[in-house]
Design a protein around this motif. Structure first.
Motif, short mmCIF file in Angstrom:
data_model
loop_
_atom_site.label_atom_id
_atom_site.label_comp_id
_atom_site.label_asym_id
_atom_site.label_seq_id
_atom_site.Cartn_x
_atom_site.Cartn_y
_atom_site.Cartn_z
N THR A 1 17.78 -44.14 31.57
CA THR A 1 16.64 -43.95 32.76
C THR A 1 15.22 -43.85 31.81
O THR A 1 14.71 -43.33 30.66
CB THR A 1 16.64 -41.87 32.82
OG1 THR A 1 15.84 -41.01 33.25
CG2 THR A 1 16.70 -41.15 31.37
N GLN B 1 12.71 -41.65 32.39
CA GLN B 1 12.35 -39.37 32.09
C GLN B 1 13.06 -39.04 31.28
O GLN B 1 13.83 -39.31 30.53
CB GLN B 1 13.28 -39.17 33.59
CG GLN B 1 12.40 -39.88 35.28
CD GLN B 1 11.63 -39.02 35.58
OE1 GLN B 1 11.16 -37.98 35.48
NE2 GLN B 1 10.33 -39.94 35.54
N CYS B 2 11.72 -37.92 30.20
CA CYS B 2 12.38 -37.39 29.52
C CYS B 2 11.79 -35.80 29.82
O CYS B 2 10.32 -35.58 30.13
CB CYS B 2 11.35 -38.05 28.64
SG CYS B 2 12.46 -37.18 26.66
N ASN B 3 12.16 -35.28 28.93
CA ASN B 3 11.71 -34.11 29.50
C ASN B 3 11.11 -32.90 27.78
O ASN B 3 10.36 -32.39 27.72
CB ASN B 3 13.30 -32.02 29.31
CG ASN B 3 13.77 -32.76 28.01
OD1 ASN B 3 13.94 -33.72 26.96
ND2 ASN B 3 14.56 -31.80 27.44
N ASN C 1 6.68 -41.10 32.77
CA ASN C 1 7.43 -39.67 33.03
C ASN C 1 6.68 -39.20 34.91
O ASN C 1 6.61 -38.17 35.37
CB ASN C 1 7.31 -38.09 32.27
CG ASN C 1 8.32 -37.84 31.69
OD1 ASN C 1 9.53 -38.25 31.54
ND2 ASN C 1 8.09 -37.99 30.70
N ARG D 1 8.56 -40.01 41.00
CA ARG D 1 9.23 -41.23 41.65
C ARG D 1 8.27 -41.69 42.71
O ARG D 1 8.66 -42.91 42.76
CB ARG D 1 10.85 -41.35 41.33
CG ARG D 1 10.99 -41.18 40.46
CD ARG D 1 11.75 -41.88 39.18
NE ARG D 1 10.22 -41.70 37.84
CZ ARG D 1 10.26 -42.40 37.47
NH1 ARG D 1 10.60 -44.62 38.07
NH2 ARG D 1 8.74 -43.21 36.82
N GLY E 1 14.81 -42.30 27.49
CA GLY E 1 13.86 -41.35 27.64
C GLY E 1 15.33 -40.41 27.52
O GLY E 1 15.74 -40.81 26.31
#
Ligand code: SF4
Length: 400
Positions: free
Chosen positions: A80, A82-84, A100, A103, A138
């Protein structure tokens, strides 16, 4: 009900097979992992199945090599973008793997792969002879269906690299029954060091995750970016022992690589501080302590770049591993953002046989570290020249 390890060992005929395979890789591995497997019975049958599977994949890779194709035992999947978290010095951000942005207004090139596409890539790579999959990002636990994907291939081994703050209650519940998954949690050193790089409270969450995984009987480890600010912390036995008490089996120490990604027009991106790199003298000091700890203690220590020497230098470009970006591009390794093939529309075999990978493998000098923590990073101009000559493109989605 079997109660003692000895009874477990006597009952099943072939833990020896597991030990033989691990001995073949490194006797330190079997010294640590076989007793752990016998203490966690749900892994005994799985351990034997994985040992047999490793032998089969070894044969597949050998046959492929005889036919001129270099198939690595491991494939790194940045599953992914995405990362928090937004850690200082995140290499995934520097090379454009991390993205981030919402999308919704995705361009095609920025589209990330879905579950079914990752399933096909793992199936294709497994059939060629890949045994283990290292899941990065991610943050992998932000990918829905991650553990289901791993369990879909119970004769392959999955190592999930996580920041330890994104696991849900459902993830923890499911991890109580997985048999082919290990979880490696990123930390930097003391609470202060981890939080200063990764964010307030992250260290505490990471250690809580390690403690919960220990009680669930999941094989765990830690991953550390070694800089000249934290290497002395990790040279102290008491600090490593602290993590061993938290149940970890593996310590992955990767030296800091100041990634300065350069796109094909020569512009540079990423903002790294070379002063954080270990000097050759510091590297030697750190390595001797790491090797001593590995010989004597209950922790399997992996040190990069040091351990590559055992394999004759950098193991990227299919020699030991290759890397797939969130959009499916096949790159030589996670810190390289150059590709010629995308696995959502080409096969893994074609990607491994690509002129880019062939050129990197054939230019042996490109695989030597030259006192830097990363071989490819140590030869930026040659790598760029090869990339231009084979028509490679950048995988950095921020540019698309
Ligand atoms: S957790 Fe990993 S991917 Fe996320 S920002 Fe930190 S270093 Fe980057």
């Amino acid at each position: 009900m079997l109660t003692t390890v000895k009874e477990h060992a006597n009952r099943i005929k072939s833990p020896g097979q597991m030990k033989k395979v691990l001995d073949g890789l490194d006797p330190n591995m079997s010294r640590l992992f076989v007793p752990w497997v016998l203490r966690n019975p749900r892994y005994i049958r799985a351990g034997i199945r994985l040992a047999r599977s490793y032998k089969k994949t070894e044969k597949l890779r050998r046959e492929a090599k005889e036919a001129g194709l270099r198939v690595p035992p491991f494939l790194i999947l940045s599953i992914t973008s995405q990362c928090n978290l937004s850690c200082a010095g995140c290499y995934a951000a520097a090379v454009g793997t991390l993205d981030n942005r919402p999308r919704t207004e995705c361009s095609d090139a920025r589209k990330t792969l879905d579950w079914a596409q990752w399933y096909d890539i793992i199936k294709d790579a497994s059939e060629l002879g890949v045994f283990g999959f290292i899941i990065a990002g991610g943050e992998p636990f932000m990918f829905r269906g991650l553990l289901e994907l791993c369990e879909s291939f119970n004769d392959r081994f999955f190592i999930i690299l996580t920041n330890g703050t994104a696991l849900t209650r459902t993830d923890h519940k499911r991890l109580r029954s997985t048999k082919n998954v290990a979880v490696i949690v990123s930390v930097e050193g003391s609470e202060e060091t981890t939080d200063s790089r990764r964010g307030q409270g992250v260290h505490k969450q990471a250690l809580e995750t390690l403690t919960r995984l220990k009680s669930s009987g999941v094989p765990t480890g830690i991953s550390v970016t070694i800089t000249n600010e934290n290497y002395r912390f990790w040279m102290q036995k008491k600090n490593l022992d602290h993590y061993v008490k938290l149940g970890i089996l593996v310590g992955v120490f990767i030296e800091y690589i100041p990634v300065m990604a350069e796109n094909l027009t020569g512009d540079t991106c990423g903002s790294y501080d070379k002063t954080l790199m270990l000097s050759p003298a510091e590297r030697e000091e750190f390595r001797s302590r790491v090797l001593e700890y590995r010989r004597r203690n209950k922790l399997y220590v992996i040190h990069s770049p040091g351990d590559e020497d055992y394999f004759g230098g950098c193991v990227s470009a299919g020699r030991g591993f290759a890397h797939v970006t969130p959009s499916g591009d096949l790159t030589a390794c996670p810190v390289s953002n150059l590709a010629t093939h995308n696995l959502s529309n080409t096969s893994f075999r074609e990607g491994l046989a690509s002129p880019l990978f062939e050129a990197i493998r054939q230019n042996e000098h490109l695989l030597t570290n030259e006192d830097t923590p990363c071989a490819l990073f140590g030869h930026p101009n040659e790598v760029q020249e090869i990339a231009r000559s084979v028509g490679a493109y950048t995988t950095d989605t921020r540019e698309v």
